[in-house]
Design a protein around this motif. Structure first.
Motif, PDB file in Angstrom:
ATOM      1  N   LEU A 422       0.824  -1.209   0.000  1.00 30.82           N
ATOM      2  CA  LEU A 422       0.000   0.000   0.000  1.00 30.82           C
ATOM      3  C   LEU A 422       0.858   1.259   0.000  1.00 30.82           C
ATOM      4  O   LEU A 422       0.514   2.258  -0.652  1.00 30.82           O
ATOM      5  CB  LEU A 422      -0.925  -0.016   1.217  1.00 30.82           C
ATOM      6  CG  LEU A 422      -2.005  -1.110   1.200  1.00 30.82           C
ATOM      7  CD1 LEU A 422      -2.699  -1.195   2.549  1.00 30.82           C
ATOM      8  CD2 LEU A 422      -3.016  -0.858   0.083  1.00 30.82           C
ATOM      9  N   ALA A 423       1.988   1.235   0.715  1.00 32.00           N
ATOM     10  CA  ALA A 423       2.903   2.376   0.688  1.00 32.00           C
ATOM     11  C   ALA A 423       3.469   2.561  -0.716  1.00 32.00           C
ATOM     12  O   ALA A 423       3.618   3.704  -1.193  1.00 32.00           O
ATOM     13  CB  ALA A 423       4.026   2.162   1.697  1.00 32.00           C
ATOM     14  N   TYR A 424       3.794   1.462  -1.364  1.00 32.54           N
ATOM     15  CA  TYR A 424       4.314   1.539  -2.738  1.00 32.54           C
ATOM     16  C   TYR A 424       3.271   2.135  -3.677  1.00 32.54           C
ATOM     17  O   TYR A 424       3.600   2.973  -4.531  1.00 32.54           O
ATOM     18  CB  TYR A 424       4.708   0.137  -3.203  1.00 32.54           C
ATOM     19  CG  TYR A 424       5.116   0.068  -4.660  1.00 32.54           C
ATOM     20  CD1 TYR A 424       6.397   0.428  -5.056  1.00 32.54           C
ATOM     21  CD2 TYR A 424       4.212  -0.352  -5.633  1.00 32.54           C
ATOM     22  CE1 TYR A 424       6.768   0.379  -6.391  1.00 32.54           C
ATOM     23  CE2 TYR A 424       4.570  -0.405  -6.965  1.00 32.54           C
ATOM     24  CZ  TYR A 424       5.853  -0.042  -7.344  1.00 32.54           C
ATOM     25  OH  TYR A 424       6.210  -0.093  -8.665  1.00 32.54           O
ATOM     26  N   ARG A 425       2.017   1.723  -3.512  1.00 30.49           N
ATOM     27  CA  ARG A 425       0.976   2.185  -4.424  1.00 30.49           C
ATOM     28  C   ARG A 425       0.594   3.648  -4.197  1.00 30.49           C
ATOM     29  O   ARG A 425       0.338   4.379  -5.168  1.00 30.49           O
ATOM     30  CB  ARG A 425      -0.271   1.316  -4.247  1.00 30.49           C
ATOM     31  CG  ARG A 425      -0.215  -0.054  -4.890  1.00 30.49           C
ATOM     32  CD  ARG A 425      -0.345   0.008  -6.409  1.00 30.49           C
ATOM     33  NE  ARG A 425      -1.598   0.586  -6.839  1.00 30.49           N
ATOM     34  CZ  ARG A 425      -2.691  -0.122  -7.149  1.00 30.49           C
ATOM     35  NH1 ARG A 425      -2.677  -1.450  -7.012  1.00 30.49           N
ATOM     36  NH2 ARG A 425      -3.783   0.479  -7.572  1.00 30.49           N
ATOM     37  N   PHE A 426       0.590   4.099  -2.923  1.00 26.00           N
ATOM     38  CA  PHE A 426      -0.073   5.372  -2.655  1.00 26.00           C
ATOM     39  C   PHE A 426       0.810   6.500  -2.148  1.00 26.00           C
ATOM     40  O   PHE A 426       0.360   7.645  -2.144  1.00 26.00           O
ATOM     41  CB  PHE A 426      -1.215   5.147  -1.639  1.00 26.00           C
ATOM     42  CG  PHE A 426      -2.339   4.335  -2.196  1.00 26.00           C
ATOM     43  CD1 PHE A 426      -3.096   4.802  -3.250  1.00 26.00           C
ATOM     44  CD2 PHE A 426      -2.626   3.088  -1.679  1.00 26.00           C
ATOM     45  CE1 PHE A 426      -4.140   4.056  -3.777  1.00 26.00           C
ATOM     46  CE2 PHE A 426      -3.664   2.327  -2.189  1.00 26.00           C
ATOM     47  CZ  PHE A 426      -4.428   2.812  -3.247  1.00 26.00           C
ATOM     48  N   TYR A 427       2.011   6.232  -1.673  1.00 23.08           N
ATOM     49  CA  TYR A 427       2.838   7.334  -1.196  1.00 23.08           C
ATOM     50  C   TYR A 427       3.035   8.334  -2.333  1.00 23.08           C
ATOM     51  O   TYR A 427       3.295   7.939  -3.470  1.00 23.08           O
ATOM     52  CB  TYR A 427       4.202   6.828  -0.696  1.00 23.08           C
ATOM     53  CG  TYR A 427       5.087   7.959  -0.226  1.00 23.08           C
ATOM     54  CD1 TYR A 427       4.937   8.490   1.032  1.00 23.08           C
ATOM     55  CD2 TYR A 427       6.032   8.527  -1.081  1.00 23.08           C
ATOM     56  CE1 TYR A 427       5.723   9.550   1.457  1.00 23.08           C
ATOM     57  CE2 TYR A 427       6.812   9.581  -0.674  1.00 23.08           C
ATOM     58  CZ  TYR A 427       6.656  10.086   0.590  1.00 23.08           C
ATOM     59  OH  TYR A 427       7.425  11.149   0.989  1.00 23.08           O
TER      60      TYR A 427
END
Length: 509
Positions: A422-427
């Motif tokens: 999720l960090a990879y997708r949304f940061y």
């Protein structure tokens, strides 16, 4: 005075070349070559490590910003925590490789790195009977199968293999390459936090030589080895400071190892569960070492390595890689040495004369093994296979839904293993910062314990969510929290698939 006649060079005859080729394509070549090719299929596989994604994302951040992170950037819960990124160089290299050459090349490179470690294991034992070498390497590769993959830990595995190769060469009097180890430590400290194990291997060699010195005080070799190993160790300790973190890197590994919350919460930091079938080869390898010591008395160095390797692996699953580093050469040396002594005592001698027909068969079989392994590896790392695994391991569909509904939610509670993806997708989207992700040392025990309270729906789960203002949850389908939220009137299910669910807290009024 007569001039010396010029040297005469003779071109080898076709018969001599054929004989040389026949000797090379021997039973040894068939077994060892086949094993070393086949084990590649264990090392080169699809990416399935949840931490892989945040490693990529922080690598990209460092490339874009031209500096290291000083504090957490992915969560809203640990944003003030100081980040000592011990893998920064690996993460930068991972992102550069991924962004320019693609995921397939990246996983192949990690697989080849692991394979290089096994080649160094082979070099440590190459003088043993080849059957024991081949079988021992195969056992070690299978025992470590739960650990292999495209992950930074493989750097520590390969460098540990290099260090032990140099240490064995030094203690046997064949090489002084260990004096270059401080240079290796400079690279190691910038690539992975496992650099501390390098000092453990040095300590094992030092303890073995101190024992030898105490046992045989008239032998100056042990005293010389002790002195040089101490110098190498001190120089290596200074070399660790050659990182952007300088002195702050020293306490990091000890803080990680001392975290009780990590050991309770994270599977690979827990002790191995031998009811798990994939850990049975590791269990079997332990028994083989014990039986081997009953057949042949090990050297003090091998005994200490085996005890340390077993102890580390029984402490937590991720250390099985270090167990393989330490114990595989010991296993081969023990059984190979026993067999050599046994055949010498009984005047047995086994030699297979080189035969052209066998050489042809060896070449053909090796070609078949290479082709089969290549097909298996290419199938395992194909984009279609990777996409299938991503969809079954990560909240891909849930992330797509969140991307299509940017107005939903302000603060997320997420399953620990989902955090990196999720960090990879949304940061750097502010309303998509995660509650927690896989850098457990950065998260800290306090946050890990709070996460566990919510994940396992302990008595204070509501208080923790209220404390951090969580208004939506991205969790594994079927986990305790989603099952409980389904009964709560103030939470609404807005998305679900076979992997993940999303619950949103209802706005009062």
């Amino acid at each position: 005075m007569q001039d010396a006649s010029p040297a005469t060079y003779r071109t080898p005859s076709p018969a001599a070349e054929a004989l040389r080729l026949t000797e090379r394509l021997s039973a040894r070549t068939l077994l060892l070559g086949g094993v070393m090719v086949v084990i590649l299929s264990l090392f080169i596989g699809a990416e399935q490590d949840p931490d892989f994604w945040w490693h990529l994302r922080i690598g990209r951040w460092m490339v874009d910003n031209g500096r290291l992170p000083s504090s957490d950037i992915f969560t809203f819960t640990a944003a003030g925590h100081v980040w000592t990124d011990h893998e920064y160089l690996t993460e930068i290299l991972m992102w550069l490789t991924y962004s320019t050459l693609g995921l397939t090349v990246l996983v192949v490179l990690f697989g080849l790195l692991t394979w290089a470690g096994f080649w160094l294991i082979y070099l440590q034992v190459r003088r043993q009977p080849f059957v024991f070498i081949g079988v021992g390497i195969a056992i070690g590769a299978i025992a470590g199968a739960p650990i292999w993959g495209p992950r930074a830990q493989m750097i520590t595995f390969a460098l540990s293999c290099l260090e032990l190769y140099w240490l064995r060469g030094y203690l046997s009097g064949r090489s002084r390459a260990i004096v270059y180890f401080p240079l290796v430590m400079v690279a190691w400290a910038n690539l992975h936090g496992g650099w501390v194990i390098g000092f453990v291997w040095l300590a094992v060699a030092l303890a073995a030589e101190l024992w030898g010195w105490a046992w045989d005080q008239d032998n100056p070799v042990h005293r010389m080895h002790v002195r040089r190993l101490i110098i190498v160790g001190l120089a290596s300790a200074i070399a660790v400071a050659a990182t952007p973190h300088f002195l702050s890197l020293y306490p990091y590994p000890f803080e990680t190892q001392g975290s009780e919350a990590q050991q309770r919460l994270i599977v690979e930091w827990a002790s191995p569960n031998f009811h798990n079938l994939e850990l049975r080869p590791f269990e079997g390898m332990i028994f083989l070492v014990v039986v081997g010591f009953a057949l042949k008395r090990p050297s003090m160095f091998d005994l200490l390595l085996a005890l340390l390797g077993i102890g580390l692996a029984l402490q937590n699953v991720r250390n099985i890689a270090l167990f393989v580093v330490a114990v595989t050469p010991v296993l081969i040396n023990t059984y190979g040495g026993w067999w050599t002594d046994y055949t010498a005592a009984h005047s047995w001698k086994f030699e297979l004369p080189p035969r052209p027909a066998f050489a042809v068969i060896t070449a053909l079989v090796l070609l078949v093994i290479v082709a089969t392994t290549s097909l298996r590896v290419s199938s395992a790392i194909s984009p279609a296979r990777q996409a299938q695994l991503d969809a079954s391991n990560y909240p891909v569909g849930a992330a797509d839904w969140l991307e299509a509904h940017p107005e939903v939610g302000t603060r997320m509670f997420n399953q620990y293993g989902f955090g990196g993806y999720l960090a990879y997708r949304f940061y750097p989207q502010p309303n998509r910062r995660v509650f927690i992700f896989g850098e457990a040392a950065l998260m800290g025990d306090s946050l890990l314990n709070e996460y566990a309270d919510v994940y396992y729906v302990r008595s204070d789960w509501k208080k923790v969510l209220d404390k951090y203002g969580v208004d939506y949850v991205v969790e594994n389908r079927g986990d305790p929290l989603p099952n409980l939220l389904a009964t709560q009137p103030d939470w609404t299910l807005v998305y679900q698939d076979k992997v993940a669910v999303i619950y949103v807290r209802k706005t009062p009024g």
